[in-house]
Design a protein around this motif. Structure first.
Motif, PDB file in Angstrom:
ATOM      1  N   LEU A  35      13.133 -11.396  -0.833  1.00  0.00           N
ATOM      2  CA  LEU A  35      11.729 -11.295  -0.442  1.00  0.00           C
ATOM      3  C   LEU A  35      10.818 -11.074  -1.639  1.00  0.00           C
ATOM      4  O   LEU A  35       9.600 -10.949  -1.464  1.00  0.00           O
ATOM      5  CB  LEU A  35      11.547 -10.146   0.563  1.00  0.00           C
ATOM      6  CG  LEU A  35      12.303 -10.271   1.887  1.00  0.00           C
ATOM      7  CD1 LEU A  35      11.938  -9.105   2.814  1.00  0.00           C
ATOM      8  CD2 LEU A  35      12.013 -11.600   2.572  1.00  0.00           C
ATOM      9  N   CYS A  36      11.384 -11.027  -2.840  1.00  0.00           N
ATOM     10  CA  CYS A  36      10.609 -10.776  -4.068  1.00  0.00           C
ATOM     11  C   CYS A  36      10.889 -11.850  -5.114  1.00  0.00           C
ATOM     12  O   CYS A  36      11.265 -11.519  -6.255  1.00  0.00           O
ATOM     13  CB  CYS A  36      10.916  -9.396  -4.622  1.00  0.00           C
ATOM     14  SG  CYS A  36      10.727  -8.038  -3.451  1.00  0.00           S
ATOM     15  N   PRO A  58       5.231  -7.527  -4.157  1.00  0.00           N
ATOM     16  CA  PRO A  58       5.435  -8.976  -4.095  1.00  0.00           C
ATOM     17  C   PRO A  58       4.456  -9.641  -3.133  1.00  0.00           C
ATOM     18  O   PRO A  58       3.935  -9.009  -2.213  1.00  0.00           O
ATOM     19  CB  PRO A  58       6.869  -9.104  -3.585  1.00  0.00           C
ATOM     20  CG  PRO A  58       7.072  -7.864  -2.758  1.00  0.00           C
ATOM     21  CD  PRO A  58       6.298  -6.774  -3.464  1.00  0.00           C
ATOM     22  N   PRO A  60       3.689 -12.266  -0.027  1.00  0.00           N
ATOM     23  CA  PRO A  60       4.489 -12.626   1.152  1.00  0.00           C
ATOM     24  C   PRO A  60       5.180 -13.974   0.968  1.00  0.00           C
ATOM     25  O   PRO A  60       4.605 -14.907   0.405  1.00  0.00           O
ATOM     26  CB  PRO A  60       3.454 -12.672   2.285  1.00  0.00           C
ATOM     27  CG  PRO A  60       2.133 -12.843   1.610  1.00  0.00           C
ATOM     28  CD  PRO A  60       2.251 -12.168   0.282  1.00  0.00           C
ATOM     29  N   SER A 108       7.787  -5.811   0.446  1.00  0.00           N
ATOM     30  CA  SER A 108       7.229  -7.076   0.911  1.00  0.00           C
ATOM     31  C   SER A 108       6.377  -6.854   2.160  1.00  0.00           C
ATOM     32  O   SER A 108       6.801  -6.174   3.098  1.00  0.00           O
ATOM     33  CB  SER A 108       8.347  -8.067   1.241  1.00  0.00           C
ATOM     34  OG  SER A 108       7.817  -9.208   1.907  1.00  0.00           O
TER      35      SER A 108
END
Length: 277
Positions: A35-36, A58, A60, A108
């Motif tokens: 997610l990053c 981060p 989305p 996130s």
């Protein structure tokens, strides 16, 4: 390509947000959810192996793309080409699907929705209860209601959390994780996490400038872990790959015997331990 313990590249041909690694801690092949991908994190651990990591939150990720990629990769592994197509060694098995990647996943803004994506994919592929979901986290976001709700949802998926606790003093956090933290506050987050979802403490131990953690730091750590009565145990590991964190060139791997000695001290306190040198 081939999967090895010393190659945890996040890129897999044809995929942007999912990847596969041969994990010492997991004991097999782990499918990762990243997610990053912009390499953002609120910690900068001395032993971190993410190149170009920056502090911050981060952006989305595309959840539709995540769902497509995750289903495609898992389907290929369990229904199609299998692990051999990834270059996994003979005898390796798929053991989990983990939120990990190139930064803190719970930072996130779409982490809760990504847990829902995982639930849908596991359901469609008939893997609910067969493939273990894992969240690898520094535990810093347990104050956020949306993260708390997502962890409860994670528990419904029969998932487990690996909660980072490398040291147990302010000085230790500053040195190992490059953050200013209250040890008691972090332990309280660990307790809350363990009430929401089955939780393991994950601990990385290493040399700094040729020296292992001091005896006072080790004693503080043992006392801290001993105060966490509701955890499953400790996942204790060392460094398998060089750090990419600037300024951490003096961070190197401890010998396996040192880790085993610490594990013995934990077990003497009736704390289950899994060791990955």
């Amino acid at each position: 390509m081939s999967l090895t313990h010393d190659n945890h590249a996040r890129m897999l041909d044809g995929y942007t947000l999912v990847y596969a690694v041969l994990s010492r801690r997991a004991g097999g092949v782990s499918v990762g959810i990243n997610l990053c991908p912009d390499r953002r994190c609120n910690w900068q651990c001395a032993y971190c192996q993410v190149e170009g990591l920056q502090r911050g939150r981060p952006q989305p990720v595309d959840l539709c793309l995540l769902e497509q990629e995750l289903e495609h990769l898992l389907h290929a592994l369990v229904r199609g080409e299998g692990l051999a197509a990834l270059g996994a060694p003979d005898g390796a098995r798929l053991v989990d699907v983990a939120f990990s990647g190139d930064g803190e996943p719970t930072l996130s803004p779409v982490f809760p929705q990504a847990v829902d994506v995982l639930a849908r994919v596991l359901g469609r592929l008939g893997l609910h209860g067969l493939l273990r979901p894992v969240l690898i986290t520094n535990g810093s976001q347990l104050h956020r209601p949306e993260v708390v709700a997502a962890l409860s949802r994670f528990a419904d998926l029969e998932g487990e959390v690996w909660f980072k606790l490398d040291r147990a003093t302010q000085e230790g956090f500053a040195s190992a994780n490059r953050v200013r933290l209250s040890p008691q506050g972090h332990l309280q987050r660990a307790r809350r996490c363990a009430l929401l979802c089955p939780t393991w403490i994950q601990t990385c131990m290493f040399y700094e400038a040729g020296q292992p953690p001091s005896e006072s730091e080790v004693l503080a750590y043992l006392d801290a872990v001993g105060s966490l009565s509701s955890i499953r145990g400790v996942r204790l590991y060392g460094m398998a790959r060089p750090t990419s964190n600037a300024g951490s060139q003096q961070v190197t791997a401890l010998p396996a015997v040192w880790l085993e000695q610490l594990a013995t001290r934990l077990r003497a306190r009736n704390i289950p331990v899994q060791v990955a040198p």
